[in-house]
Design an enzyme around this catalytic site. Structure first.
Site, mmCIF file in Angstrom:
data_model
loop_
_atom_site.group_PDB
_atom_site.id
_atom_site.type_symbol
_atom_site.label_atom_id
_atom_site.label_comp_id
_atom_site.label_asym_id
_atom_site.label_seq_id
_atom_site.Cartn_x
_atom_site.Cartn_y
_atom_site.Cartn_z
ATOM 1 N N CYS A 134 -22.507 -37.414 30.480
ATOM 2 C CA CYS A 134 -22.044 -36.948 31.776
ATOM 3 C C CYS A 134 -22.307 -35.463 31.989
ATOM 4 O O CYS A 134 -22.283 -34.989 33.120
ATOM 5 C CB CYS A 134 -20.557 -37.246 31.969
ATOM 6 S SG CYS A 134 -19.488 -36.452 30.754
ATOM 7 N N ARG B 251 -24.972 -33.661 30.017
ATOM 8 C CA ARG B 251 -26.242 -33.203 29.461
ATOM 9 C C ARG B 251 -27.304 -34.290 29.560
ATOM 10 O O ARG B 251 -27.003 -35.488 29.504
ATOM 11 C CB ARG B 251 -26.096 -32.733 28.016
ATOM 12 C CG ARG B 251 -26.018 -33.831 26.983
ATOM 13 C CD ARG B 251 -25.974 -33.261 25.571
ATOM 14 N NE ARG B 251 -24.788 -32.441 25.374
ATOM 15 C CZ ARG B 251 -24.825 -31.122 25.190
ATOM 16 N NH1 ARG B 251 -25.974 -30.481 25.176
ATOM 17 N NH2 ARG B 251 -23.713 -30.442 25.014
ATOM 18 N N SER C 173 -20.217 -28.890 23.330
ATOM 19 C CA SER C 173 -19.534 -29.748 24.297
ATOM 20 C C SER C 173 -18.740 -28.921 25.304
ATOM 21 O O SER C 173 -18.400 -27.762 25.056
ATOM 22 C CB SER C 173 -18.581 -30.709 23.578
ATOM 23 O OG SER C 173 -19.295 -31.601 22.766
ATOM 24 N N GLY D 71 -15.017 -35.318 19.745
ATOM 25 C CA GLY D 71 -15.766 -36.191 18.862
ATOM 26 C C GLY D 71 -16.525 -37.304 19.546
ATOM 27 O O GLY D 71 -17.282 -38.025 18.901
ATOM 28 N N GLY E 208 -13.189 -48.805 36.008
ATOM 29 C CA GLY E 208 -14.270 -48.884 35.035
ATOM 30 C C GLY E 208 -13.739 -49.448 33.729
ATOM 31 O O GLY E 208 -12.547 -49.336 33.424
ATOM 32 N N MET F 192 -15.792 -44.639 28.110
ATOM 33 C CA MET F 192 -14.938 -43.545 28.567
ATOM 34 C C MET F 192 -13.676 -44.077 29.235
ATOM 35 O O MET F 192 -12.571 -43.568 29.014
ATOM 36 C CB MET F 192 -15.704 -42.650 29.547
ATOM 37 C CG MET F 192 -14.911 -41.443 30.028
ATOM 38 S SD MET F 192 -14.653 -40.198 28.749
ATOM 39 C CE MET F 192 -16.201 -39.306 28.857
#
Length: 451
Positions: free
Chosen positions: A50, A52, A109, A115, A192, A196
């Site tokens: 989301c 990179r 990040s 992680g 969703g 994630m």
């Protein structure tokens, strides 16, 4: 090794560009296939999250590789090359290895130390393996990146430096209140059912929400996630699944909404959010973790609504405190980059050493055969003794040079020793290449599925 990475991330590009440049699964596959079809690239894989998009490739020409990979990223992302170029970064050879290892450890990040990136790197390797676009170099690189990331999390306190994007997002929603205190008794809607969203649902359940509703385009996946959440061995929270058409109704009952789908358009418009707010009295908290965004950014202007999305998380994370463990992880990364480079350089000379020993064995066999022709009266014992003696002489002559050349080849700039060895012994380039191909095939078989 000619490893090249061309990419963009939350550190180099605004969210508006990242949002437009996001790649679907089908687009990633087409990008890799087109990259291999391009002349400079021998193997490739793409790391797309989301925040990179990075294209990794083994290239034989640096400048041509940068130009080709940049063009391919622009073509498949839908963002024009002229517009995309200012936000692209390029890393080559050891710098590319250092970058990926840093990413794997969570140093690059949005939330330092998180992680989840390890799972995304694992998926990246699996994609390259499934499409047969990742060869020996990228297999070795990404396998080692996973090990380095796991080492950083097990040997240091990098986990204390940050947390998952979900936890960070919930902290931003709760503002100055403890997340568990803020979440206790709230009703949650998760839109969703991917990795994630599943993480978000589990985090909400552990935080103490009273109910979780899962909405997904595929109802079976939503039902499966709700079942896992509700099981005794899971979180035990009250959970149920609904179809996407029911989101509007659920929005009027939910207190907190987390959305992370793969949709290319908006899942919640500002109008839909406003309609839901009219039917309720309590404030509505929205967390949008999708890229491109699921929730209309205009929703943050609606009274009674608090919206946190990737863009606001990026701004908040810029001020997040860095733990002292970060320096320790950087040390691990530097050590691992040096070790990986040494191993790759040493491996580079192995086909040459194998070809040299093969040539020596052929010389021994030829000379023994010639001796047998001149001395036909040799019995088996004599012939075996002579053969063994000649082999021992050759082995002793080659031992020190081959051991030493491997040691020298593992040092920076050591690639030239393989060329010198080939020149000095007049080795057939095709013989060396055939050994390399055999090694590559063995590595491909060995690495398949090792993710």
């Amino acid at each position: 090794m000619s490893l090249l990475v061309v990419g963009l991330s939350h550190r180099s590009a605004p969210v508006s560009i990242l949002e437009r440049a996001s790649l679907s699964a089908d687009t990633q596959a087409k990008l890799l296939q087109d990259t291999l079809a391009a002349e400079p690239a021998a193997e490739a894989t793409v790391l797309a999250t989301c925040n990179r998009i990075e294209l990794y490739a083994d290239v034989d020409k640096f400048h041509a590789g940068v130009a080709e990979l940049s063009t391919l990223l622009a073509q498949h992302s839908g963002v024009g090359l002229d517009e995309l170029t200012p936000y692209l970064y390029v890393h080559y050879e050891d710098r590319a290895v250092h970058h990926l290892f840093s990413v794997a450890c969570g140093l690059d990040s949005m939330v330092v130390g998180e992680g989840q990136i390890l799972g995304q790197i694992k998926d990246t390797l699996a994609l390259g393996q499934d499409l047969h676009t990742a060869g020996r170099l990228l297999n070795d690189l990404f396998q080692q990146a996973l090990r380095v990331g796991k080492r950083a999390h097990s040997e240091t306190g990098i986990d204390r430096a940050g947390q998952s994007l979900v936890t960070f997002g919930l902290e931003q929603l709760a503002q100055d209140t403890d997340v568990e205190t803020w979440a206790k008794g709230k009703r949650a809607l998760v839109i969703g059912a991917g990795s994630m969203s599943s993480l978000a649902a589990a985090t909400l359940a552990r935080s103490g929400v009273s109910e979780i509703v899962i909405a997904n385009r595929t109802l079976a996946r939503a039902e499966r996630l709700a079942q896992i959440l509700g099981e005794a061995g899971g979180t035990g929270v009250a959970a149920r699944a609904v179809e996407m058409v029911a989101v509007g109704d659920e929005l009027t009952r939910a207190d907190v909404v987390v959305s992370c789908t793969g949709a290319t358009g908006l899942v919640l418009t500002a109008e839909a959010v406003e309609d839901a707010v009219r039917a309720r009295r309590a404030p509505l908290f929205l967390l949008d973790l999708a890229m491109p965004r699921d929730i209309d950014a205009a929703a943050h202007r609606i009274p009674g609504v608090r919206l946190v999305d990737i863009e606001s998380l990026a701004k908040a994370s810029a001020d997040a405190p860095m733990a002292a463990d970060v320096d320790q992880v950087r040390g691990i990364v530097s050590d691992e980059v040096a070790a990986f480079g040494a191993a790759q350089r040493a491996a580079h000379i192995t086909p040459t050493v194998v070809a040299l020993r093969t040539m020596a064995a052929e010389v021994v066999a030829g000379e023994v055969a010639r001796l047998e022709g001149r001395l036909p009266g040799l019995d088996d014992k004599q012939r075996a003794e002579i053969t063994q003696t000649v082999r021992r002489v050759v082995d002793k002559l080659l031992h020190a040079p081959t051991v030493r050349v491997k040691q020298l080849a593992s040092e920076p700039g050591g690639a030239g020793y393989a060329d010198a060895l080939r020149t000095l012994f007049d080795l057939d380039p095709e013989t060396v290449a055939s050994v390399s191909r055999a090694d590559l095939n063995d590595a491909d078989v060995k690495n398949r599925g090792r993710v």
